[in-house]
Design a protein around this motif. Structure first.
Motif, PDB file in Angstrom:
ATOM      1  N   VAL A  81       0.833  -1.209   0.000  1.00  0.00           N
ATOM      2  CA  VAL A  81       0.000   0.000   0.000  1.00  0.00           C
ATOM      3  C   VAL A  81       0.864   1.254   0.000  1.00  0.00           C
ATOM      4  CG1 VAL A  81      -1.724   1.300   1.326  1.00  0.00           C
ATOM      5  CG2 VAL A  81      -1.937  -1.167   1.105  1.00  0.00           C
ATOM      6  N   LEU A  82       2.081   1.148   0.522  1.00  0.00           N
ATOM      7  CA  LEU A  82       2.974   2.303   0.608  1.00  0.00           C
ATOM      8  C   LEU A  82       3.803   2.511  -0.657  1.00  0.00           C
ATOM      9  CD1 LEU A  82       4.178   1.736   4.277  1.00  0.00           C
ATOM     10  CD2 LEU A  82       2.561   3.469   3.476  1.00  0.00           C
ATOM     11  N   ALA A  83       3.530   1.738  -1.699  1.00  0.00           N
ATOM     12  CA  ALA A  83       4.265   1.876  -2.964  1.00  0.00           C
ATOM     13  C   ALA A  83       4.023   3.239  -3.591  1.00  0.00           C
ATOM     14  CB  ALA A  83       3.837   0.774  -3.934  1.00  0.00           C
ATOM     15  N   ASP A  84       4.978   3.660  -4.390  1.00  0.00           N
ATOM     16  CA  ASP A  84       4.850   4.909  -5.136  1.00  0.00           C
ATOM     17  C   ASP A  84       3.735   4.778  -6.168  1.00  0.00           C
ATOM     18  OD1 ASP A  84       5.457   7.506  -5.898  1.00  0.00           O
ATOM     19  OD2 ASP A  84       7.357   6.997  -6.868  1.00  0.00           O
ATOM     20  N   CYS A  85       3.367   5.894  -6.741  1.00  0.00           N
ATOM     21  CA  CYS A  85       2.427   5.892  -7.864  1.00  0.00           C
ATOM     22  C   CYS A  85       2.987   5.005  -8.976  1.00  0.00           C
ATOM     23  CB  CYS A  85       2.263   7.327  -8.367  1.00  0.00           C
ATOM     24  SG  CYS A  85       1.102   7.522  -9.724  1.00  0.00           S
ATOM     25  N   ASP A  86       2.122   4.254  -9.611  1.00  0.00           N
ATOM     26  CA  ASP A  86       2.513   3.470 -10.794  1.00  0.00           C
ATOM     27  C   ASP A  86       2.451   4.411 -11.995  1.00  0.00           C
ATOM     28  OD1 ASP A  86       2.742   1.837 -12.996  1.00  0.00           O
ATOM     29  OD2 ASP A  86       1.193   0.423 -12.370  1.00  0.00           O
ATOM     30  N   TYR A  87       3.605   4.736 -12.539  1.00  0.00           N
ATOM     31  CA  TYR A  87       3.672   5.695 -13.642  1.00  0.00           C
ATOM     32  C   TYR A  87       3.508   5.046 -15.013  1.00  0.00           C
ATOM     33  CZ  TYR A  87       5.181   8.935 -10.054  1.00  0.00           C
ATOM     34  OH  TYR A  87       5.236   9.729  -8.927  1.00  0.00           O
ATOM     35  N   GLY A  88       3.199   3.771 -15.036  1.00  0.00           N
ATOM     36  CA  GLY A  88       2.898   3.096 -16.292  1.00  0.00           C
ATOM     37  C   GLY A  88       3.998   3.244 -17.320  1.00  0.00           C
ATOM     38  N   ASP A  89       3.613   3.687 -18.529  1.00  0.00           N
ATOM     39  CA  ASP A  89       4.567   3.816 -19.639  1.00  0.00           C
ATOM     40  C   ASP A  89       5.626   4.891 -19.398  1.00  0.00           C
ATOM     41  OD1 ASP A  89       2.992   1.910 -20.829  1.00  0.00           O
ATOM     42  OD2 ASP A  89       2.067   3.279 -22.287  1.00  0.00           O
ATOM     43  N   TRP A  90       5.403   5.761 -18.422  1.00  0.00           N
ATOM     44  CA  TRP A  90       6.361   6.825 -18.144  1.00  0.00           C
ATOM     45  C   TRP A  90       7.461   6.387 -17.173  1.00  0.00           C
ATOM     46  CZ3 TRP A  90       2.529  11.475 -17.111  1.00  0.00           C
ATOM     47  CH2 TRP A  90       1.836  11.752 -18.301  1.00  0.00           C
ATOM     48  N   THR A  91       7.334   5.234 -16.590  1.00  0.00           N
ATOM     49  CA  THR A  91       8.291   4.770 -15.587  1.00  0.00           C
ATOM     50  C   THR A  91       9.722   4.788 -16.131  1.00  0.00           C
ATOM     51  OG1 THR A  91       6.630   3.376 -14.531  1.00  0.00           O
ATOM     52  CG2 THR A  91       8.931   2.827 -14.101  1.00  0.00           C
ATOM     53  N   PHE A  95      10.921  13.725 -16.952  1.00  0.00           N
ATOM     54  CA  PHE A  95       9.840  14.692 -17.119  1.00  0.00           C
ATOM     55  C   PHE A  95      10.008  15.420 -18.450  1.00  0.00           C
ATOM     56  CE2 PHE A  95       7.650  18.671 -16.448  1.00  0.00           C
ATOM     57  CZ  PHE A  95       6.522  18.313 -15.717  1.00  0.00           C
ATOM     58  N   GLU A  96      11.243  15.780 -18.765  1.00  0.00           N
ATOM     59  CA  GLU A  96      11.533  16.516 -20.005  1.00  0.00           C
ATOM     60  C   GLU A  96      11.167  15.694 -21.245  1.00  0.00           C
ATOM     61  OE1 GLU A  96      15.720  17.613 -21.546  1.00  0.00           O
ATOM     62  OE2 GLU A  96      15.095  19.273 -20.230  1.00  0.00           O
ATOM     63  N   GLU A 101       7.507  14.583 -25.840  1.00  0.00           N
ATOM     64  CA  GLU A 101       6.841  13.574 -26.656  1.00  0.00           C
ATOM     65  C   GLU A 101       5.324  13.489 -26.443  1.00  0.00           C
ATOM     66  OE1 GLU A 101       8.826   9.857 -25.965  1.00  0.00           O
ATOM     67  OE2 GLU A 101      10.800  10.762 -26.247  1.00  0.00           O
ATOM     68  N   GLN A 102       4.875  13.771 -25.226  1.00  0.00           N
ATOM     69  CA  GLN A 102       3.444  13.653 -24.920  1.00  0.00           C
ATOM     70  C   GLN A 102       2.973  14.867 -24.107  1.00  0.00           C
ATOM     71  OE1 GLN A 102       2.408   9.703 -23.279  1.00  0.00           O
ATOM     72  NE2 GLN A 102       4.453   9.036 -23.878  1.00  0.00           N
ATOM     73  N   PRO A 103       3.131  16.060 -24.670  1.00  0.00           N
ATOM     74  CA  PRO A 103       2.832  17.266 -23.882  1.00  0.00           C
ATOM     75  C   PRO A 103       1.382  17.337 -23.402  1.00  0.00           C
ATOM     76  CG  PRO A 103       3.135  17.804 -26.204  1.00  0.00           C
ATOM     77  CD  PRO A 103       3.563  16.382 -26.029  1.00  0.00           C
ATOM     78  N   GLN A 104       0.432  16.918 -24.246  1.00  0.00           N
ATOM     79  CA  GLN A 104      -0.966  16.989 -23.848  1.00  0.00           C
ATOM     80  C   GLN A 104      -1.269  16.024 -22.700  1.00  0.00           C
ATOM     81  OE1 GLN A 104      -3.220  19.184 -24.739  1.00  0.00           O
ATOM     82  NE2 GLN A 104      -4.838  18.249 -23.495  1.00  0.00           N
ATOM     83  N   ALA A 105      -0.766  14.805 -22.812  1.00  0.00           N
ATOM     84  CA  ALA A 105      -0.991  13.812 -21.748  1.00  0.00           C
ATOM     85  C   ALA A 105      -0.372  14.291 -20.437  1.00  0.00           C
ATOM     86  CB  ALA A 105      -0.405  12.460 -22.154  1.00  0.00           C
ATOM     87  N   ALA A 116      -4.465   9.428 -15.276  1.00  0.00           N
ATOM     88  CA  ALA A 116      -3.323   8.552 -15.029  1.00  0.00           C
ATOM     89  C   ALA A 116      -2.376   8.594 -16.218  1.00  0.00           C
ATOM     90  CB  ALA A 116      -3.797   7.122 -14.802  1.00  0.00           C
ATOM     91  N   PRO A 117      -1.083   8.395 -15.992  1.00  0.00           N
ATOM     92  CA  PRO A 117      -0.178   8.203 -17.126  1.00  0.00           C
ATOM     93  C   PRO A 117      -0.630   6.966 -17.900  1.00  0.00           C
ATOM     94  CG  PRO A 117       1.051   8.470 -15.072  1.00  0.00           C
ATOM     95  CD  PRO A 117      -0.384   8.297 -14.706  1.00  0.00           C
ATOM     96  N   PRO A 118      -0.311   6.868 -19.182  1.00  0.00           N
ATOM     97  CA  PRO A 118      -0.732   5.689 -19.956  1.00  0.00           C
ATOM     98  C   PRO A 118      -0.302   4.390 -19.270  1.00  0.00           C
ATOM     99  CG  PRO A 118       0.241   7.337 -21.404  1.00  0.00           C
ATOM    100  CD  PRO A 118       0.465   7.816 -19.997  1.00  0.00           C
ATOM    101  N   GLY A 119      -1.279   3.551 -18.967  1.00  0.00           N
ATOM    102  CA  GLY A 119      -1.001   2.275 -18.318  1.00  0.00           C
ATOM    103  C   GLY A 119      -0.680   2.384 -16.842  1.00  0.00           C
ATOM    104  N   GLY A 120      -0.862   3.573 -16.246  1.00  0.00           N
ATOM    105  CA  GLY A 120      -0.471   3.789 -14.859  1.00  0.00           C
ATOM    106  C   GLY A 120      -1.638   4.098 -13.937  1.00  0.00           C
TER     107      GLY A 120
END
Length: 198
Positions: A81-91, A95-96, A101-105, A116-120
């Protein structure tokens, strides 16, 4: 009713944190993070310890959190439960890179806590799981230390203080920061302590 004392400890620096990358569970502490955690442990021992020796200790499953706990001299039980956010495809990506590549998202994720980030995982989802964990601990009447991630601590504070979730963006949690919450059962209180003498 027995009081609950919860200390939320942010893990020490990782290379991903220093480089503004979306973290990954296998990211361990960098050399500076290890030195800082080691120094904090020794400073604490010299003044009676900032973290109680009789506390129940839990940790995120991430390497950075378990390594921080170990360097602080804490024997932690892993709690997913204490895990970080799942950032999905951004893991693991910066940030740059995502901004290019995905400014709108990225804009949508930064402006809407339900995105959520894609898949996150969304920040709202993180708050839901961490909030349930906090609510369960509030009634426990225990002394607890939780070694986790800055984002998890930020959303925990928002939940504990019943603030709008979007205010998590206004909270900065530095590596190795210790945030203390106490409760007599009805609600959480944020407790800010003076620095140790000497």
């Amino acid at each position: 009713m027995t009081a609950t004392s919860l200390r939320l400890v942010a893990h020490a620096h990782t290379a991903a944190l220093r480089r503004a990358r979306f973290g990954a569970p296998n990211d361990g502490l960098d050399e500076g993070g290890r030195r800082a955690a080691h120094a904090q442990a020794h400073a604490g021992a010299g003044r009676g310890g900032p973290l109680g020796v009789n506390d129940t200790v839990q940790s995120s499953p991430a390497a950075a959190a378990t390594q921080t706990a170990e360097l602080l001299g804490l024997l932690a039980t892993v709690d997913a439960v204490l895990a970080d956010c799942d950032y999905g495809d951004w893991t693991g990506r910066s940030f740059e890179e995502i901004a290019t590549e995905q400014p709108q998202a990225l804009r949508e994720w930064m402006s809407d806590v339900d995105r959520a980030p894609p898949g996150g995982e969304s920040v709202a989802s993180v708050r839901d799981r961490v909030g349930r964990w906090l609510d369960e601990r509030r009634a426990a009447g225990q002394r607890i230390i939780a070694v986790t991630h800055p984002l998890v601590i930020r959303v925990a504070l928002v939940h504990a203080l019943d603030l709008p979730l979007a205010t998590y963006r206004q909270l900065d949690v530095e590596p190795l920061a210790i945030v203390r919450l106490t409760s007599q059962g009805a609600r959480w209180q944020l407790r800010l302590s003076p620095p140790p003498a000497g």
